[in-house]
Design an enzyme around this catalytic site. Structure first.
Site, short mmCIF file in Angstrom:
data_model
loop_
_atom_site.label_atom_id
_atom_site.label_comp_id
_atom_site.label_asym_id
_atom_site.label_seq_id
_atom_site.Cartn_x
_atom_site.Cartn_y
_atom_site.Cartn_z
N SER A 1 0.82 -1.21 0.00
CA SER A 1 0.00 0.00 0.00
C SER A 1 0.86 1.26 0.00
O SER A 1 1.58 1.55 0.96
CB SER A 1 -0.92 0.00 1.22
OG SER A 1 -1.66 1.19 1.25
N HIS B 1 -1.07 -1.12 -4.29
CA HIS B 1 -2.36 -0.70 -3.74
C HIS B 1 -2.36 0.82 -3.55
O HIS B 1 -1.46 1.39 -2.93
CB HIS B 1 -2.58 -1.41 -2.41
CG HIS B 1 -3.92 -1.20 -1.79
ND1 HIS B 1 -5.02 -1.93 -2.15
CD2 HIS B 1 -4.34 -0.34 -0.82
CE1 HIS B 1 -6.07 -1.54 -1.43
NE2 HIS B 1 -5.67 -0.58 -0.61
N ASP C 1 -4.57 4.03 -2.21
CA ASP C 1 -5.70 4.46 -1.38
C ASP C 1 -6.08 5.91 -1.70
O ASP C 1 -5.34 6.82 -1.36
CB ASP C 1 -5.31 4.39 0.10
CG ASP C 1 -5.13 2.96 0.57
OD1 ASP C 1 -6.10 2.19 0.47
OD2 ASP C 1 -4.02 2.62 1.01
N MET D 1 -8.59 8.93 -0.87
CA MET D 1 -9.52 9.37 0.20
C MET D 1 -10.01 10.77 -0.09
O MET D 1 -9.33 11.54 -0.76
CB MET D 1 -8.78 9.39 1.54
CG MET D 1 -8.08 8.09 1.89
SD MET D 1 -7.26 8.24 3.48
CE MET D 1 -6.27 6.75 3.46
N HIS E 1 -8.12 1.61 -4.44
CA HIS E 1 -9.11 1.50 -3.37
C HIS E 1 -9.66 2.89 -3.10
O HIS E 1 -8.97 3.74 -2.53
CB HIS E 1 -8.41 0.90 -2.13
CG HIS E 1 -9.25 0.84 -0.91
ND1 HIS E 1 -8.71 0.67 0.35
CD2 HIS E 1 -10.59 0.92 -0.73
CE1 HIS E 1 -9.68 0.64 1.25
NE2 HIS E 1 -10.83 0.79 0.62
N MET F 1 -11.80 5.36 -1.16
CA MET F 1 -12.50 5.61 0.10
C MET F 1 -13.12 6.99 -0.02
O MET F 1 -12.68 7.96 0.61
CB MET F 1 -11.50 5.54 1.27
CG MET F 1 -11.14 4.13 1.64
SD MET F 1 -9.63 4.06 2.61
CE MET F 1 -8.45 4.06 1.30
N MET G 1 -12.02 -5.04 4.65
CA MET G 1 -11.21 -4.17 5.50
C MET G 1 -11.00 -4.82 6.86
O MET G 1 -11.97 -5.20 7.53
CB MET G 1 -11.89 -2.80 5.69
CG MET G 1 -11.95 -1.92 4.47
SD MET G 1 -10.37 -1.67 3.62
CE MET G 1 -9.37 -0.95 4.94
N GLY H 1 -8.92 4.60 6.41
CA GLY H 1 -8.52 5.99 6.53
C GLY H 1 -7.07 6.20 6.91
O GLY H 1 -6.49 7.23 6.60
N PHE H 2 -6.48 5.20 7.57
CA PHE H 2 -5.12 5.37 8.07
C PHE H 2 -4.33 4.07 7.96
O PHE H 2 -4.90 2.99 8.15
CB PHE H 2 -5.14 5.81 9.54
CG PHE H 2 -5.93 7.07 9.77
CD1 PHE H 2 -5.35 8.31 9.62
CD2 PHE H 2 -7.30 6.99 10.07
CE1 PHE H 2 -6.10 9.48 9.81
CE2 PHE H 2 -8.06 8.14 10.25
CZ PHE H 2 -7.46 9.39 10.12
N GLY H 3 -3.04 4.21 7.73
CA GLY H 3 -2.16 3.05 7.77
C GLY H 3 -1.72 2.80 9.21
O GLY H 3 -1.95 3.62 10.10
N GLY H 4 -1.10 1.66 9.43
CA GLY H 4 -0.48 1.38 10.73
C GLY H 4 -1.44 1.06 11.86
O GLY H 4 -1.06 1.16 13.02
N ASP I 1 -7.23 -5.94 3.71
CA ASP I 1 -6.49 -4.68 3.80
C ASP I 1 -6.56 -4.13 5.22
O ASP I 1 -7.66 -3.85 5.72
CB ASP I 1 -7.14 -3.69 2.82
CG ASP I 1 -6.47 -2.34 2.76
OD1 ASP I 1 -5.38 -2.18 3.35
OD2 ASP I 1 -7.03 -1.44 2.10
N GLY I 2 -5.40 -3.96 5.84
CA GLY I 2 -5.34 -3.30 7.14
C GLY I 2 -4.67 -4.15 8.20
O GLY I 2 -5.16 -5.23 8.55
N GLY I 3 -3.51 -3.71 8.69
CA GLY I 3 -2.83 -4.43 9.75
C GLY I 3 -2.30 -5.79 9.33
O GLY I 3 -2.09 -6.66 10.18
N GLY J 1 0.80 -2.20 4.12
CA GLY J 1 1.41 -0.88 4.09
C GLY J 1 2.62 -0.82 4.99
O GLY J 1 3.76 -1.01 4.55
C1 DX5 Z 1 -6.38 2.04 5.22
C2 DX5 Z 1 -5.91 1.70 3.84
C3 DX5 Z 1 -4.87 0.67 3.78
C4 DX5 Z 1 -3.60 1.03 4.52
C5 DX5 Z 1 -3.04 -0.24 5.08
O1 DX5 Z 1 -7.48 2.85 5.13
O2 DX5 Z 1 -7.00 1.26 3.04
O3 DX5 Z 1 -4.58 0.27 2.47
O4 DX5 Z 1 -2.64 1.65 3.72
O5 DX5 Z 1 -1.95 0.04 5.86
P1 DX5 Z 1 -1.39 -0.97 6.94
O6 DX5 Z 1 -1.00 -2.22 6.20
O7 DX5 Z 1 -0.23 -0.25 7.54
O8 DX5 Z 1 -2.50 -1.24 7.92
ZN ZN Z 2 -6.57 0.31 1.08
#
Ligand code: DX5
Ligand code: ZN
Length: 216
Positions: free
Chosen positions: A8, A33, A35, A37, A66, A68, A137, A142-145, A175-177, A197
């Protein structure tokens, strides 16, 4: 069993995107990937078509977009213009999902529908046979990490059953974590594509993490 891996871009170093894209190009990553937003559907803003035009030029991997955003179909033409392989829209953002999915396919892209953590898999019962991909999801978008929501593993199992029962060809993407640990649980439950990500871009050796995820 093996997974497609879609790193990502959100977790890349925006101060030196070229370096991170060179790493992705040289890695075993299957897709990139992206994102997008709007600050309305999710409480954050990332990047839009003017930046992505250059990402698309510099990246030799297929783009997995993706969205959002509210009114995601407003972005059909810009996403198509990027040459994206996959266009993912949120179930929660599109009232006329069947029409939207047909339009994405007519535009020559894989049609993906994304579910927020609180949206049940059964909502896709009457559309899953028309989909190329379902994106689950495993964090609130909305956020990575963020921390992986463990219930997603059950959703993958349930979606795999629905796909089998309906004869759907849809891929299951999560997607996510996602990291090697959570990715292993997802792969065992029946996922096909892992988005990662932070696990990739914050690693000492991102290319090795990509390869490890692919091997799950
Ligand atoms: C979150 C995004 C993800 C994000 C994943 O809203 O859709 O694609 O970048 O990041 P990680 O893998 O760090 O959770
Ligand atoms: Zn995503």
């Amino acid at each position: 069993m093996s997974q497609l891996v879609s790193p990502s871009l959100l977790s890349a170093n925006f101060g030196n995107l070229k370096e991170d894209l060179d790493m992705i190009n040289a890695s075993a990553a299957d897709w990139l990937h992206i994102d997008i937003m709007d600050g309305v559907f999710v409480p954050n803003i990332s990047f839009g078509p003017p930046v992505l035009k250059y990402v698309a030029e510099l990246c030799n991997k297929p783009l997995d977009v993706h969205l959002m955003v509210v009114n995601p179909m407003n972005y059909l033409e810009p996403v198509k213009a990027l040459g994206a392989r996959v266009m993912n829209i949120h179930y929660e953002a599109e009232v006329h999902l069947h029409r939207a999915v047909m339009q994405i396919k007519e535009a020559g892209m894989m049609a993906g529908v994304t579910l927020n953590p609180s949206t049940p898999v059964c909502m896709l019962k009457d559309i899953v046979a028309d989909l190329d991909l379902v994106l689950l999801m495993s964090v609130n978008p909305g956020f990575g990490g963020q921390k992986f929501i463990a219930h997603t593993v059950n959703k993958v199992r349930e979606l795999r059953e629905l796909i089998t029962a309906t004869g759907s060809k849809a891929l299951i993407e999560v997607d996510g974590g996602v990291n090697v640990e959570t990715g292993r649980l997802l792969a065992e439950a029946g996922s096909d594509v892992l988005v990662a990500g932070n696990a990739v871009f914050k690693a000492d050796s991102p290319a090795d993490v990509i390869s490890a995820l692919r091997a799950l």
